[in-house]
Write an enzyme that holds these catalytic residues in place. Structure first.
Site: not given
Ligand SMILES: Nc1nc2c(c(=O)[nH]1)N[C@@H](CN(C=O)c1ccc(C(=O)N[C@@H](CCC(=O)O)C(=O)O)cc1)CN2
Ligand SMILES: NCC(=O)N[C@@H]1O[C@H](COP(=O)([O-])[O-])[C@@H](O)[C@H]1O
Length: 225
Positions: A15-16, A118-120, A139, A179, A208
């Site tokens: 949560g930084s 998590l992917i939404l 990202h 992304d 960030e």
């Molecule tokens: N539909 C979308 N969902 C999310 C997006 C997006 O652009 N479109 N951005 C992500 C954030 N993110 C990168 O910035 C990201 C986070 C997680 C994953 C991913 O593959 N998650 C896996 C689980 C991975 C794990 O548990 O380590 C999953 O969801 O199954 C990809 C991109 C937020 N969501």
């Molecule tokens: N693909 C998404 C992803 O990699 N997000 C990354 O999670 C971290 C969250 O840090 P935080 O919990 O300290 O804010 C950040 O480094 C952000 O870029």
């Protein structure tokens, strides 16, 4: 006098970046906007402590709970459970509860994914789109470069391998393609051969913490239009 705008932040970890938004709001850098709610995908996310320290209501919405009674081999069952997770999350965000509207619930004006891991799915995105609720994501890579997880490590390694000379951070709109939403803000960082992963990661996180505030302001400006 413009009304106060409400920001809901989705987190999964330290949560930084949430803290950067909280601090910016406290300094008045987000105008009439406040962080009004935090939802974490993990119960042990330190970001929940950061929210509590600033009296920001929070809750945990765990995918693991939806998978609890479903064997890993049951792919269809887990797929359905994940859809329910997304549907419930959408109702929590839009209406205040997965069971429907809550009296006096304040619907957010903007959702910020700040380390939401998590992917939404469309089950979430479509419900949120129906009420014109914008979602942005932080990202740690340049547009189209390293989608998904571990982007910092992947960019650094590509730099070490001489494949690329710059990395960076972006704030983008969230769409179903991970992304690949329209970038609102891009901050480029040079990749240095003599730099360790830890040193690069430190520069990324510092960047960030600035980008999340600037990107959120840009998204709020669009909300006000
Ligand atoms: N539909 C979308 N969902 C999310 C997006 C997006 O652009 N479109 N951005 C992500 C954030 N993110 C990168 O910035 C990201 C986070 C997680 C994953 C991913 O593959 N998650 C896996 C689980 C991975 C794990 O548990 O380590 C999953 O969801 O199954 C990809 C991109 C937020 N969501
Ligand atoms: N693909 C998404 C992803 O990699 N997000 C990354 O999670 C971290 C969250 O840090 P935080 O919990 O300290 O804010 C950040 O480094 C952000 O870029």
């Amino acid at each position: 006098m413009s009304r106060e705008l409400n920001i809901l932040v989705l987190i999964s970890g330290s949560g930084s970046n949430l803290q950067a938004l909280i601090d910016a709001s406290a300094k008045g850098l987000l105008g009439h906007a406040r962080i009004h709610r935090v939802i974490s995908s993990l119960a042990d996310a330190y970001g929940l402590t950061r929210a509590a320290n600033h009296q920001i209501p929070s809750q945990v919405h765990r995918l693991k709970e939806y998978y609890a009674s479903i064997p890993k081999e049951d792919k269809e069952g887990r797929k359905a459970a994940r859809e329910q997770f997304n549907t419930d999350l959408a109702n929590i965000v839009v209406h205040g509860s997965k069971h429907g509207s809550v009296a006096d619930y304040v619907r957010p004006d903007l959702v910020v994914c700040a380390g939401w891991m998590l992917i939404l799915s469309p089950a979430f995105l479509n419900v949120v789109a129906e009420v014109n609720l914008p979602i942005i994501n932080l990202h740690p890579a340049l547009p189209g470069a390293f989608d998904g997880t571990h982007a910092i490590d992947r960019a650094w390694q590509a730099g070490q391998d001489g494949l690329i000379t710059e990395g960076g951070v972006m704030i983008h709109k969230v769409i179903v393609e991970v992304d690949r939403g329209e970038p609102l803000l891009v901050k480029k960082l040079d990749l240095r051969k003599d730099e360790t992963l830890e040193q690069y990661e430190e520069r990324v996180h510092s960047t960030e913490h600035v980008a999340i505030v600037e990107g959120t302001k840009l998204a709020l400006d669009e909300v006000k239009l």
